[in-house]
Structure formats: structure tokens, C-alpha cells
Design an enzyme around this catalytic site. Structure first.
Site, PDB file in Angstrom:
ATOM      1  N   ASP A   4       0.827  -1.203   0.000  1.00 27.93           N
ATOM      2  CA  ASP A   4       0.000   0.000   0.000  1.00 27.93           C
ATOM      3  C   ASP A   4       0.865   1.258   0.000  1.00 27.93           C
ATOM      4  O   ASP A   4       1.996   1.250   0.487  1.00 27.93           O
ATOM      5  CB  ASP A   4      -0.897  -0.013   1.239  1.00 27.93           C
ATOM      6  CG  ASP A   4      -2.081   0.923   1.138  1.00 27.93           C
ATOM      7  OD1 ASP A   4      -2.381   1.416   0.032  1.00 27.93           O
ATOM      8  OD2 ASP A   4      -2.725   1.164   2.176  1.00 27.93           O
ATOM      9  N   GLU A  61      -5.110   4.728  -6.305  1.00 32.58           N
ATOM     10  CA  GLU A  61      -5.992   5.141  -5.217  1.00 32.58           C
ATOM     11  C   GLU A  61      -6.411   6.596  -5.379  1.00 32.58           C
ATOM     12  O   GLU A  61      -5.709   7.390  -5.999  1.00 32.58           O
ATOM     13  CB  GLU A  61      -5.274   5.029  -3.868  1.00 32.58           C
ATOM     14  CG  GLU A  61      -4.943   3.646  -3.433  1.00 32.58           C
ATOM     15  CD  GLU A  61      -4.297   3.636  -2.046  1.00 32.58           C
ATOM     16  OE1 GLU A  61      -4.675   2.758  -1.271  1.00 32.58           O
ATOM     17  OE2 GLU A  61      -3.440   4.482  -1.757  1.00 32.58           O
TER      18      GLU A  61
END
Length: 106
Positions: A4, A61
Site C-alpha cells: 500500500d 488510489e
């Protein structure tokens, strides 16, 4: 396995080669307000290319506009997430029964 926030200050590119995750998620700070003349485009493009060279799929994202989505598609992101695509839901929906039992009140 997923890595991430790639592109955030604390994430190292060496993690890509050392961990070899299945998926890497580009930090929303790289994507927010991105447009074709933005100085971040070459960096984002290089990160996507590097991940793909290692066989890693890429999630963009923080997609909040059609322009950001279109640009990320053009740059080769495999997946996208963000408010433009859908808001967080109060309940998990559409999961198979065997997965749904892990999400919800205990």
C-alpha cells in the site's frame, strides 16, 4: 500480498523487488488532481511500468474525477479506487457466502 501507499514518503521502491507483492497501490497523493500536463505524470508512468516489469498489478488510489480515471487508464493502471467510482458502503454487499461470514457483526 499487496503493498500500500507506493509513492508516499515512507515507502521504498526496493520493497517492490524484495517483497514481490501481487498488487501495489499508488498513494492517493500521486493521483489527486493529476492531469496530462502535470509534472507527476512521468513519475506515475514510471512506477506503473516498473511494477508491470516485475509482474505486479497496479491500483490507483484516490480517483475522484473522470479525468484522473482516464489518465490512469491511459498510463496503464490495472485497477482504480476512489469516490468517483463509488463511496464506502455501510454494509458489505455482493460477497459470496463463504467470504461474507468474515465481514459483519460477530
Amino acid at each position: 500480498m499487496a503493498l500500500d501507499d507506493l509513492g508516499a514518503g515512507h515507502t521504498s521502491l526496493s520493497y517492490l523487488t524484495e517483497l514481490r507483492p501481487d498488487i501495489v497501490k499508488l498513494d492517493r497523493a500521486l493521483i489527486s488532481g493529476l492531469h496530462e500536463n502535470d509534472r507527476r505524470v512521468p513519475l506515475v508512468s514510471a512506477l506503473i511500468g516498473y511494477a508491470h516489469d516485475l509482474g505486479i498489478r497496479v491500483v490507483a488510489e484516490g480517483i475522484e474525477t473522470q479525468g484522473e480515471l482516464s489518465l490512469m487508464m491511459t498510463l496503464g493502471a490495472d485497477y482504480a479506487q476512489g469516490y468517483f467510482l463509488g463511496r464506502p458502503a455501510p454494509e458489505v454487499a455482493g460477497l459470496l457466502p463463504q467470504a461474507a461470514r468474515f465481514w459483519g457483526p460477530s
